[in-house]
Design a protein around this motif. Structure first.
Motif, PDB file in Angstrom:
ATOM      1  N   ASP A  73       0.821  -1.208   0.000  1.00  0.00           N
ATOM      2  CA  ASP A  73       0.000   0.000   0.000  1.00  0.00           C
ATOM      3  C   ASP A  73       0.859   1.263   0.000  1.00  0.00           C
ATOM      4  OD1 ASP A  73      -2.350  -1.403  -0.082  1.00  0.00           O
ATOM      5  OD2 ASP A  73      -2.637  -1.389   2.087  1.00  0.00           O
ATOM      6  N   ILE A  74       0.375   2.332  -0.662  1.00  0.00           N
ATOM      7  CA  ILE A  74       1.169   3.553  -0.802  1.00  0.00           C
ATOM      8  C   ILE A  74       0.417   4.804  -0.390  1.00  0.00           C
ATOM      9  CG2 ILE A  74       2.543   2.558  -2.671  1.00  0.00           C
ATOM     10  CD1 ILE A  74       0.940   4.333  -4.613  1.00  0.00           C
ATOM     11  N   GLY A  75      -0.847   4.695   0.020  1.00  0.00           N
ATOM     12  CA  GLY A  75      -1.582   5.879   0.425  1.00  0.00           C
ATOM     13  C   GLY A  75      -2.512   6.387  -0.658  1.00  0.00           C
ATOM     14  N   VAL A  76      -3.155   7.504  -0.367  1.00  0.00           N
ATOM     15  CA  VAL A  76      -4.126   8.086  -1.294  1.00  0.00           C
ATOM     16  C   VAL A  76      -3.727   9.521  -1.588  1.00  0.00           C
ATOM     17  CG1 VAL A  76      -5.996   6.604  -0.518  1.00  0.00           C
ATOM     18  CG2 VAL A  76      -5.633   8.792   0.613  1.00  0.00           C
ATOM     19  N   PRO A  77      -3.987  10.001  -2.802  1.00  0.00           N
ATOM     20  CA  PRO A  77      -3.621  11.380  -3.150  1.00  0.00           C
ATOM     21  C   PRO A  77      -4.305  12.383  -2.230  1.00  0.00           C
ATOM     22  CG  PRO A  77      -4.218  10.123  -5.103  1.00  0.00           C
ATOM     23  CD  PRO A  77      -4.597   9.273  -3.939  1.00  0.00           C
ATOM     24  N   GLY A  78      -3.583  13.456  -1.923  1.00  0.00           N
ATOM     25  CA  GLY A  78      -4.142  14.524  -1.115  1.00  0.00           C
ATOM     26  C   GLY A  78      -3.811  14.431   0.357  1.00  0.00           C
ATOM     27  N   GLU A  79      -3.341  13.277   0.820  1.00  0.00           N
ATOM     28  CA  GLU A  79      -2.925  13.146   2.205  1.00  0.00           C
ATOM     29  C   GLU A  79      -1.403  13.098   2.287  1.00  0.00           C
ATOM     30  OE1 GLU A  79      -6.707  10.861   4.234  1.00  0.00           O
ATOM     31  OE2 GLU A  79      -4.806   9.812   4.013  1.00  0.00           O
ATOM     32  N   ARG A  80      -0.876  13.600   3.379  1.00  0.00           N
ATOM     33  CA  ARG A  80       0.577  13.612   3.593  1.00  0.00           C
ATOM     34  C   ARG A  80       0.889  12.889   4.896  1.00  0.00           C
ATOM     35  NH1 ARG A  80       0.922  19.944   3.529  1.00  0.00           N
ATOM     36  NH2 ARG A  80      -1.073  19.510   4.576  1.00  0.00           N
ATOM     37  N   GLU A  81       2.041  12.228   4.913  1.00  0.00           N
ATOM     38  CA  GLU A  81       2.439  11.519   6.123  1.00  0.00           C
ATOM     39  C   GLU A  81       3.893  11.842   6.445  1.00  0.00           C
ATOM     40  OE1 GLU A  81       2.438   7.023   8.016  1.00  0.00           O
ATOM     41  OE2 GLU A  81       2.577   7.268   5.852  1.00  0.00           O
ATOM     42  N   LEU A  82       4.138  12.207   7.690  1.00  0.00           N
ATOM     43  CA  LEU A  82       5.493  12.413   8.178  1.00  0.00           C
ATOM     44  C   LEU A  82       5.889  11.170   8.950  1.00  0.00           C
ATOM     45  CD1 LEU A  82       7.766  14.565   8.329  1.00  0.00           C
ATOM     46  CD2 LEU A  82       6.821  15.214  10.553  1.00  0.00           C
ATOM     47  N   GLU A  83       7.004  10.560   8.540  1.00  0.00           N
ATOM     48  CA  GLU A  83       7.425   9.306   9.164  1.00  0.00           C
ATOM     49  C   GLU A  83       8.846   9.418   9.704  1.00  0.00           C
ATOM     50  OE1 GLU A  83       6.734   5.413   7.173  1.00  0.00           O
ATOM     51  OE2 GLU A  83       8.916   5.211   7.389  1.00  0.00           O
ATOM     52  N   GLN A  84       9.010   9.035  10.978  1.00  0.00           N
ATOM     53  CA  GLN A  84      10.334   8.971  11.588  1.00  0.00           C
ATOM     54  C   GLN A  84      10.674   7.497  11.802  1.00  0.00           C
ATOM     55  OE1 GLN A  84      11.840   8.193  14.861  1.00  0.00           O
ATOM     56  NE2 GLN A  84      13.740   8.784  13.867  1.00  0.00           N
ATOM     57  N   GLU A  85      11.819   7.089  11.266  1.00  0.00           N
ATOM     58  CA  GLU A  85      12.255   5.696  11.354  1.00  0.00           C
ATOM     59  C   GLU A  85      13.632   5.634  12.009  1.00  0.00           C
ATOM     60  OE1 GLU A  85      11.945   2.930   7.854  1.00  0.00           O
ATOM     61  OE2 GLU A  85      14.144   3.054   7.975  1.00  0.00           O
ATOM     62  N   THR A  86      13.795   4.748  12.978  1.00  0.00           N
ATOM     63  CA  THR A  86      15.089   4.556  13.628  1.00  0.00           C
ATOM     64  C   THR A  86      15.466   3.088  13.555  1.00  0.00           C
ATOM     65  OG1 THR A  86      14.706   6.383  15.173  1.00  0.00           O
ATOM     66  CG2 THR A  86      16.428   4.803  15.743  1.00  0.00           C
ATOM     67  N   THR A  87      16.609   2.809  12.929  1.00  0.00           N
ATOM     68  CA  THR A  87      17.127   1.451  12.830  1.00  0.00           C
ATOM     69  C   THR A  87      18.369   1.335  13.711  1.00  0.00           C
ATOM     70  OG1 THR A  87      16.324   1.236  10.564  1.00  0.00           O
ATOM     71  CG2 THR A  87      18.008  -0.328  11.280  1.00  0.00           C
ATOM     72  N   ALA A  88      18.399   0.341  14.577  1.00  0.00           N
ATOM     73  CA  ALA A  88      19.555   0.083  15.436  1.00  0.00           C
ATOM     74  C   ALA A  88      20.190  -1.232  15.023  1.00  0.00           C
ATOM     75  CB  ALA A  88      19.131   0.037  16.899  1.00  0.00           C
ATOM     76  N   ARG A  89      21.511  -1.223  14.899  1.00  0.00           N
ATOM     77  CA  ARG A  89      22.269  -2.413  14.507  1.00  0.00           C
ATOM     78  C   ARG A  89      23.320  -2.670  15.589  1.00  0.00           C
ATOM     79  NH1 ARG A  89      25.264  -1.163  10.319  1.00  0.00           N
ATOM     80  NH2 ARG A  89      24.889   1.091  10.302  1.00  0.00           N
ATOM     81  N   ILE A  90      23.263  -3.857  16.198  1.00  0.00           N
ATOM     82  CA  ILE A  90      24.079  -4.147  17.368  1.00  0.00           C
ATOM     83  C   ILE A  90      24.802  -5.477  17.183  1.00  0.00           C
ATOM     84  CG2 ILE A  90      24.058  -4.486  19.878  1.00  0.00           C
ATOM     85  CD1 ILE A  90      21.357  -2.994  19.896  1.00  0.00           C
ATOM     86  N   GLY A  91      26.122  -5.505  17.513  1.00  0.00           N
ATOM     87  CA  GLY A  91      26.815  -6.771  17.616  1.00  0.00           C
ATOM     88  C   GLY A  91      27.604  -7.202  16.397  1.00  0.00           C
ATOM     89  N   ARG A  92      27.985  -6.297  15.511  1.00  0.00           N
ATOM     90  CA  ARG A  92      28.867  -6.697  14.418  1.00  0.00           C
ATOM     91  C   ARG A  92      30.296  -6.855  14.960  1.00  0.00           C
ATOM     92  NH1 ARG A  92      28.763  -4.143   8.422  1.00  0.00           N
ATOM     93  NH2 ARG A  92      26.570  -4.569   8.858  1.00  0.00           N
ATOM     94  N   LEU A  93      31.048  -7.787  14.432  1.00  0.00           N
ATOM     95  CA  LEU A  93      32.394  -8.188  14.872  1.00  0.00           C
ATOM     96  C   LEU A  93      32.281  -9.047  16.136  1.00  0.00           C
ATOM     97  CD1 LEU A  93      34.445  -4.915  14.352  1.00  0.00           C
ATOM     98  CD2 LEU A  93      33.987  -6.740  12.708  1.00  0.00           C
ATOM     99  N   ARG A  94      33.180 -10.019  16.270  1.00  0.00           N
ATOM    100  CA  ARG A  94      33.109 -10.977  17.376  1.00  0.00           C
ATOM    101  C   ARG A  94      33.789 -10.463  18.630  1.00  0.00           C
ATOM    102  NH1 ARG A  94      31.091 -15.765  15.548  1.00  0.00           N
ATOM    103  NH2 ARG A  94      31.014 -15.949  13.272  1.00  0.00           N
ATOM    104  N   ALA A  95      34.723  -9.532  18.472  1.00  0.00           N
ATOM    105  CA  ALA A  95      35.385  -8.935  19.627  1.00  0.00           C
ATOM    106  C   ALA A  95      35.011  -7.467  19.691  1.00  0.00           C
ATOM    107  CB  ALA A  95      36.899  -9.076  19.508  1.00  0.00           C
ATOM    108  N   GLY A  96      34.799  -6.969  20.903  1.00  0.00           N
ATOM    109  CA  GLY A  96      34.437  -5.566  21.032  1.00  0.00           C
ATOM    110  C   GLY A  96      32.947  -5.359  20.871  1.00  0.00           C
ATOM    111  N   VAL A  97      32.555  -4.106  20.830  1.00  0.00           N
ATOM    112  CA  VAL A  97      31.144  -3.743  20.751  1.00  0.00           C
ATOM    113  C   VAL A  97      30.960  -2.764  19.597  1.00  0.00           C
ATOM    114  CG1 VAL A  97      29.217  -2.643  21.943  1.00  0.00           C
ATOM    115  CG2 VAL A  97      30.832  -4.060  23.230  1.00  0.00           C
ATOM    116  N   VAL A  98      30.018  -3.065  18.718  1.00  0.00           N
ATOM    117  CA  VAL A  98      29.681  -2.160  17.619  1.00  0.00           C
ATOM    118  C   VAL A  98      28.192  -1.869  17.689  1.00  0.00           C
ATOM    119  CG1 VAL A  98      29.622  -1.809  15.142  1.00  0.00           C
ATOM    120  CG2 VAL A  98      31.541  -3.019  16.154  1.00  0.00           C
TER     121      VAL A  98
END
Length: 283
Positions: free
Chosen positions: A36-61
Motif C-alpha cells: 500500500d502507498i496511500g491516497v492522493p491529497g494526504e501527507r504523512e510524516l514518518e520517523q524511522e530509527t534502525t539500530a544495529r548491534i553486535g557486528r564483529l566478534r570482539a568488542g562492541v559495535v
C-alpha cells in the motif's frame, strides 16, 4: 523505508461494536513492507530509527540510523517521499581498530513507489520501490566517506484472512559505493528476501513474525560472495489514534556465515541484532 492513511489502519475502531477499519499493509511487518502507498491529497510524516548491534566478534559495535521522510502520493499508484538521514556509530575495545564514536547528519534520499497491482482488485498487491541515496558516512565502518547507494525492491502482500491475517513477501537488491580519503573506493551489493505475517489481535493492534535471508557481495554486480545471514523476530504495529501509528521489530541473526570465516553466524558483514522503530503522523 515506505498510505498516507497513516499506517495499516485508516480509522481505528476503539469502541466495542464499531466496524473494523480497512487495513493499510505498508508498515504491518517490520523490515518487510506491504504494497500500500496511500491516497492522493494526504501527507504523512514518518520517523524511522534502525539500530544495529553486535557486528564483529570482539568488542562492541552499535549503529543507529534515524531518518525522517515526508510521503506524498501523487496518484493512486505513484508516491514520492524525500527524506533526511542521520547516523550514530560506536566502536569500542575491538582489536586493531580504535575506540570511536561518531554522530551527526548523514545525507538524504528520495523514495519512489509505483503500485503495479492493487490487492483490493487483484489476487495480490505488488509495488516497486526505488530509493537512491547520498551520504557522508559509510554504514559498515562508521568512517567518513562520500557514500552513494540505491535500493530496489518488489513488495508483495495479500490478506490471507480478510481483515485479520495479512502476509507479505519482499525481494530487495542494494548497491553501494563509498569513497574514502586517500583515494580508496569500496563497492558492494546485496540481496535480501523476507517474509512476514501479521495478525489483528485488537482493532488497533497487529502482532506477527518475520523471517529475512540476506546475502552480501563485494562489487556492484554481486561479484564475489562475502557472507549471508538469516534473521528471525517478532513484529508489532499499533494505531495510536486515527492519524498516528507506530511499529516495532527486533530481528536476531539465528544462522549464517562469512565467506572467509568457518565459525557460525556472519558478524563481518551483518549484525547480531537489528531493530527498527517507526512512528507516523498523517496531516
Amino acid at each position: 523505508m515506505s498510505c498516507l492513511l497513516a499506517g495499516p489502519v485508516a480509522a481505528i475502531a476503539h469502541e466495542a461494536g464499531q466496524a473494523e477499519a480497512e487495513i493499510d499493509s505498508e508498515h504491518l511487518f517490520g523490515f518487510t513492507e506491504g504494497s500500500d502507498i496511500g491516497v492522493p491529497g494526504e501527507r504523512e510524516l514518518e520517523q524511522e530509527t534502525t539500530a544495529r548491534i553486535g557486528r564483529l566478534r570482539a568488542g562492541v559495535v552499535r549503529a543507529i540510523d534515524p531518518t525522517l521522510a515526508l510521503k506524498l502520493p501523487l496518484s493512486s499508484d505513484f508516491r514520492i517521499a524525500p527524506g533526511l538521514s542521520f547516523s550514530h556509530f560506536d566502536l569500542a575495545a575491538t582489536p586493531g581498530l580504535p575506540v570511536r564514536g561518531e554522530s551527526g547528519f548523514n545525507g538524504g534520499f528520495v523514495e519512489t513507489r509505483l503500485r503495479l497491482l492493487d490487492r483490493r482488485t487483484a489476487p495480490i498487491g505488488l509495488t516497486l520501490s526505488v530509493v537512491p541515496s547520498i551520504g557522508t558516512i559509510d554504514g559498515g565502518s562508521g568512517l567518513a566517506a562520500r557514500a552513494y547507494g540505491v535500493e530496489a525492491a518488489l513488495l508483495a502482500d495479500r490478506e490471507i484472512i480478510p481483515g485479520l491475517l495479512v502476509g507479505a513477501l519482499n525481494l530487495n537488491l542494494g548497491l553501494a559505493r563509498a569513497e574514502f580519503g586517500g583515494g580508496e573506493t569500496v563497492r558492494s551489493s546485496g540481496l535480501e528476501v523476507s517474509g512476514a505475517l501479521a495478525y489483528r489481535v485488537r482493532p488497533w493492534l497487529f502482532l506477527g513474525g518475520e523471517l529475512r535471508y540476506a546475502r552480501a557481495y563485494e562489487g556492484l554486480g554481486l561479484d564475489r560472495f562475502a557472507g549471508a545471514a538469516l534473521y528471525l523476530g517478532p513484529t508489532l504495529y499499533a494505531a495510536l489514534s486515527e492519524g498516528a501509528w507506530m511499529s516495532f521489530t527486533w530481528g536476531v541473526q539465528v544462522a549464517g556465515g562469512a565467506a572467509a570465516d568457518p565459525r557460525p553466524l556472519d558478524l563481518t558483514n551483518f549484525d547480531r541484532h537489528q531493530l527498527r522503530l517507526r512512528v507516523g503522523l498523517t496531516f
